[in-house]
Design a protein around this motif. Structure first.
Motif, short mmCIF file in Angstrom:
data_model
loop_
_atom_site.label_atom_id
_atom_site.label_comp_id
_atom_site.label_asym_id
_atom_site.label_seq_id
_atom_site.Cartn_x
_atom_site.Cartn_y
_atom_site.Cartn_z
N VAL A 56 -16.16 25.03 17.26
CA VAL A 56 -14.72 25.22 17.40
C VAL A 56 -14.14 25.80 16.11
N ALA A 57 -14.60 25.29 14.98
CA ALA A 57 -14.13 25.82 13.69
C ALA A 57 -14.51 27.28 13.53
N THR A 58 -15.72 27.63 13.94
CA THR A 58 -16.16 29.03 13.88
C THR A 58 -15.27 29.91 14.74
N PHE A 59 -14.99 29.47 15.95
CA PHE A 59 -14.15 30.24 16.86
C PHE A 59 -12.74 30.43 16.30
N ASN A 60 -12.19 29.36 15.75
CA ASN A 60 -10.80 29.39 15.27
C ASN A 60 -10.60 30.27 14.03
N LYS A 61 -11.69 30.60 13.35
CA LYS A 61 -11.56 31.47 12.18
C LYS A 61 -11.08 32.86 12.55
N THR A 62 -11.42 33.31 13.75
CA THR A 62 -11.10 34.69 14.13
C THR A 62 -10.19 34.82 15.34
N SER A 63 -9.93 33.72 16.03
CA SER A 63 -9.13 33.80 17.26
C SER A 63 -7.67 33.44 17.00
N GLU A 64 -6.78 34.23 17.57
CA GLU A 64 -5.35 33.91 17.47
C GLU A 64 -5.02 32.69 18.33
N VAL A 65 -5.69 32.58 19.48
CA VAL A 65 -5.54 31.39 20.32
C VAL A 65 -6.58 30.38 19.86
N LYS A 66 -6.13 29.21 19.47
CA LYS A 66 -7.02 28.22 18.86
C LYS A 66 -7.57 27.24 19.89
N ALA A 67 -8.82 26.85 19.69
CA ALA A 67 -9.43 25.80 20.50
C ALA A 67 -9.19 24.45 19.85
N VAL A 68 -8.86 23.45 20.66
CA VAL A 68 -8.66 22.08 20.19
C VAL A 68 -9.70 21.19 20.88
N LEU A 69 -10.54 20.55 20.08
CA LEU A 69 -11.60 19.70 20.63
C LEU A 69 -11.10 18.27 20.81
N ASP A 70 -11.21 17.76 22.02
CA ASP A 70 -10.86 16.37 22.33
C ASP A 70 -12.13 15.65 22.78
N THR A 71 -12.39 14.48 22.23
CA THR A 71 -13.59 13.72 22.60
C THR A 71 -13.23 12.39 23.22
N GLU A 338 -14.23 34.25 25.26
CA GLU A 338 -14.75 34.49 23.90
C GLU A 338 -15.36 33.22 23.32
N PHE A 339 -14.73 32.10 23.57
CA PHE A 339 -15.26 30.82 23.10
C PHE A 339 -16.60 30.52 23.75
N LEU A 340 -16.72 30.75 25.06
CA LEU A 340 -17.95 30.45 25.77
C LEU A 340 -19.11 31.33 25.33
N LYS A 341 -18.81 32.49 24.79
CA LYS A 341 -19.87 33.37 24.28
C LYS A 341 -20.61 32.73 23.11
N LEU A 342 -19.97 31.79 22.43
CA LEU A 342 -20.64 31.09 21.33
C LEU A 342 -21.77 30.21 21.84
N MET A 343 -21.80 29.89 23.15
CA MET A 343 -22.81 28.99 23.68
C MET A 343 -24.19 29.64 23.76
N TYR A 344 -24.30 30.91 23.41
CA TYR A 344 -25.63 31.52 23.28
C TYR A 344 -25.78 32.23 21.95
N SER A 345 -24.94 31.89 21.01
CA SER A 345 -25.04 32.48 19.68
C SER A 345 -26.20 31.86 18.91
#
Length: 433
Positions: A56-71, A338-345
């Protein structure tokens, strides 16, 4: 990793679990109808969250729309998800097991089919092993992207016990029956079984049905064809399983033993038992509890073949993968893609391998040599890559309300409380909606 079919499979020893924000019961912020510059990702709370936080931190570095992780703690996850999924506080993206765990949400028209997203971003499908991808398909449409890792069920063994008894890991059902007889003569419980957990017992049904009938029987059952449970293949599988039980393969007190409290793994590690049928997470369980045994004497193989059976000996059962699904009402489908593309990075694969997960991406194999248990990981990856079929665990493939009836049926058959007719009737009573 110790994420199982449901929260019933949580194993002691995981990291501290933290209940995240974003849930109505917690007074957190909304998601699908919330801030226009963020989307919420709800995940099962466990040690794997440290990888998800970094992604999530990796994604948020470059995305204008931010991901918020809830556990949400594993023991509460399924209930919390059911509570919020049809409310304004529903997550935009959420962790699940595919199969029956998402079917009710699809039928309620709450999930976004991802086929159009995959047409725009073909890598969201092509970068994963085909044997796991279909688990999150419902009525021919895709509703999930693989995340975390695969968990096939393997037949683990104590190599020293087998060597002392002159027994090898069985390649066929007849070899397994012969090994049971030999091991009993050595005063060893042939097969450790944590029957107190019930889902452990279910694994024997899953594999034997696959080997005897092939994957088609269970697929038909899930499609609502209840008659298949009363067919010749079904009855043959039950007869073979009864033969194994009657041979004393599991001892006599397996219902007082559990995997989740470490009892059945301890039987295997101590040499009191020779085999245990368990998900691939058993390796890390043994490595934590008894590192010397895991390093020197823990063996593993696929489930034995059944001569004359319709199922390929390379077929697998278990947890094909965990998945991310997307809420249909989300305002951020493009950012989520774009976030889901990280799942095969590469970052994803390396981080998951570091905590013991085995990703099902096509680039996973190039990182296996650098892992701390490469032989075991390569063995698993090769099995999954080449499996003609990978059957999702029954308690996940059926909608969640069937979990308890399945567990009761498999336990009572093992205990002699249900005969084949009773087991068949119990399975025919399961609902597919």
């Amino acid at each position: 990793m110790k994420t199982r079919a449901r929260f019933h499979r949580a194993v002691a020893g995981g990291a501290a679990l933290v209940l995240g924000l974003g849930l109505a019961a917690c007074g957190g912020g909304g998601s699908s109808s919330g801030d226009s510059d963020e989307f919420h990702v709800l995940v099962y709370g466990d040690a794997g969250n440290r990888v998800e936080k970094r992604l999530v931190a990796t994604f948020n570095k470059t995305s204008e729309v931010k991901a918020v992780l809830d556990t949400v703690p594993g023991a509460d996850y399924q209930q919390k998800l059911q509570t919020v999924i049809n409310t304004p506080q529903a997550p935009d993206v959420f962790f699940n097991w595919g199969g029956g765990s998402i079917q009710p949400f699809v039928e309620a028209d709450l999930l976004l089919p991802l086929d159009d997203m995959m047409k725009k971003e073909p890598g969201l499908k092509s970068n994963f092993l085909p044997s796991v991808f279909e688990t999150a398909q419902v009525d021919g449409k895709s509703y999930g992207i693989p995340m975390r890792g695969t968990q096939p069920v393997l037949l683990f063994n104590n190599k020293k016990v087998l060597a002392d008894a002159g027994v090898e890991a069985p390649r066929t059902w007849d070899e397994l029956l012969a090994a049971v007889k030999t091991l009993k003569g050595k005063d060893v419980t042939p097969i450790a079984l944590g029957g107190g957990d019930k889902w452990t017992t279910m694994m024997w049904f899953e594999y034997l049905y696959d080997r005897v009938a092939g994957p088609e029987l269970f697929k038909k059952a899930l499609a609502g064809e209840k008659d298949v449970w009363d067919g010749a293949d079904s009855r043959k599988a039950l007869d073979m399983l009864q033969e194994l039980i009657d041979a004393g393969a599991f001892g006599s007190n397996y219902d007082s033993v559990k995997f989740t409290d470490g009892s059945s793994p301890a039987l295997l590690a101590s040499g009191k038992a020779a085999f245990e049928l368990m998900g691939s997470w058993a390796y890390s369980t043994q490595r934590e509890a008894d590192p010397d045994f895991a390093r020197n004497d823990l063996g593993y193989s696929n489930f034995p073949a059944v001569e004359g059976g319709k199922g390929d000996a390379a077929n697998l059962v278990g947890n094909t993968n965990n998945f991310y699904s997307v809420r249909k009402s989300t305002e951020h489908a493009d950012a989520i893609a774009e976030f889901l593309k990280l799942m095969y990075s590469d970052e994803f694969v390396e981080e998951q391998l570091a905590i013991g997960n085995l990703p099902t991406t096509t680039n996973t194999d190039k990182f296996l040599d650098a892992a701390d248990n490469p032989e075991y990981l390569k063995y698993q990856y090769d099995l999954v890559d080449k499996a003609p079929a990978f059957q999702l665990s029954w308690d996940q493939a059926y909608p969640p309300k069937n979990m308890t009836p399945i567990y009761v049926a498999v336990q009572q058959f093992f205990n002699g409380q249900l005969d084949p007719d009773g087991f068949i009737k119990a399975m025919q009573a399961l609902t597919t909606v």
